[in-house]
Design an enzyme around this catalytic site. Structure first.
Site, short mmCIF file in Angstrom:
data_model
loop_
_atom_site.label_atom_id
_atom_site.label_comp_id
_atom_site.label_asym_id
_atom_site.label_seq_id
_atom_site.Cartn_x
_atom_site.Cartn_y
_atom_site.Cartn_z
N GLU A 30 -9.15 66.98 -46.89
CA GLU A 30 -8.00 67.33 -46.29
C GLU A 30 -6.98 66.20 -45.95
O GLU A 30 -6.33 65.84 -44.93
CB GLU A 30 -7.96 68.18 -45.09
N GLU A 49 -15.94 72.76 -38.65
CA GLU A 49 -15.45 72.08 -37.31
C GLU A 49 -16.44 72.55 -36.36
O GLU A 49 -15.86 72.95 -35.05
CB GLU A 49 -13.87 72.30 -36.93
#
Length: 360
Positions: A264, A157
């Site tokens: 995810e 991220e």
């Protein structure tokens, strides 16, 4: 008497049908078996999950990811102390049951221990010191599991949520600039040259973020950084992503010669929100038949696309095992129940499960 017997037989027959529909696997088949000719099917776990959901995990999945125990804060809480118990237990469980392991993650702006960015006087450390600490952390963790973990989410991220900006203004970036990203991959590759190394991020299907993720990936590839793939987190909802945007994302990332994995996966019944908030008065968290149908349709749609790209998609991992426990019960709205997975609160397959495995 004959009618009574007939009624009993009909009831038994109906019960058998119901049990067959609810069973986690039919003919000893789980998700991993339905998709054996496509890609591994993984799941994120913690210590409780590998105990409470052991049978379900082993029947359905052939890969696991430690949900939190390998993140920098939990595994390296103090500069001179590592906490290995939870991560080791999950790795041992995987090896004992012949499951692949994805490591998650080596460098992130969240769940980082406070000592990392400060010196003994509490002042911000220099770039040289921070890169040395990153090197030592990655080298120690990756070496411990060398040959056991086949892939790592190396950097997590790093792209800003603001579409007018490129990289997130984290302490990593403030101290090291963009260089920390390439260095993290170099350190991981040096520690385990055979491990597959991934950049991992969310909302990558949204055009404004996809463009910036692609920009970062291309810079790394062009610079010869040892990156092997990109992880599409896939924290989605019944409202997104659009099929066209998902296809475009997979196509663009794979065009760089990178492997693509869904890392995810969950499908929330609520619209996306980033910021945490309290539950509003009267805000329902019921899993209605209408929401169940929308979730079924979204799962069916995205798995159809996954199968289309089996030549570049090398893994699909769900984030948690079943609706009994999901991180989305407390994020972004604490105490609002969510139902984002293929198995319900009783570990039974939902209608969405059958939409995922019912293909030819």
């Amino acid at each position: 008497m004959k009618k009574v017997i007939q009624v009993v037989l009909i009831c038994l027959f109906a019960c058998n049908i119901l049990q067959a529909q609810q069973a986690p696997s039919i003919n000893n088949k789980g998700l991993k078996d339905y998709y054996k000719n496509y890609f591994p099917i993984g799941v994120a776990v913690n210590l409780r999950a590998i105990t409470d959901y052991k049978s379900l995990i082993l029947s359905q999945f052939n890969s696991i990811t430690p949900e939190n125990s390998m993140k920098m804060g939990p595994i390296h809480p103090q500069e001179n102390r590592y906490y290995w118990r939870d991560a080791d237990s999950i790795v041992n469980f995987a090896q004992a049951n012949h499951l692949r392991i994805r490591g998650h993650n080596l460098c992130w702006h969240e769940q980082t221990p406070p000592w990392l960015f400060k010196d003994s006087a509490g002042n911000r450390v220099s770039k040289a010191v921070l890169l040395k600490r990153l090197h030592d952390h990655i080298t120690t963790v990756v070496n411990r599991y060398k040959g056991k973990i086949y892939a790592w989410d190396v950097v997590n991220e790093a792209i800003d949520d603001d579409s007018t900006k490129f990289l997130r203004n984290s302490l990593w970036y403030q101290i090291c600039g963009e260089e920390f990203i390439a260095k993290a991959f170099e350190y991981a590759h040096a520690a385990d040259p055979k491990a597959q190394l991934f950049y991992n991020d969310y909302n990558t299907e949204r055009p404004e973020k996809r463009e910036r993720v692609y920009k970062l990936l291309k810079k790394l590839v062009d610079a010869g950084v040892p990156i092997n793939g990109v992880g599409i987190q896939a924290h989605w909802s019944i409202f997104e992503p659009a099929a066209s945007e998902l296809r475009k994302t997979i196509q663009e990332f794979s065009s760089l010669g990178l492997k693509v994995q869904i890392t995810e996966l969950d499908v929330s019944i609520y619209a996306w929100e980033k910021n945490r908030r309290d539950r509003k008065p009267g805000e329902s968290d019921a899993f209605t038949p209408a929401l169940e149908q929308k979730q079924l349709e979204k799962y069916k749609e995205v798995f159809k696309i996954f199968r289309e790209y089996k030549n570049v998609l090398t893994g699909v991992t769900f984030w948690n095992v079943c609706d009994q426990y999901t991180w989305l019960d407390d994020y972004p709205v604490k105490g609002r129940k969510n139902y984002p997975l293929l198995f319900d609160q009783n570990q039974q397959p939902k209608k969405a499960y059958w939409s995922v495995v019912d293909f030819k």
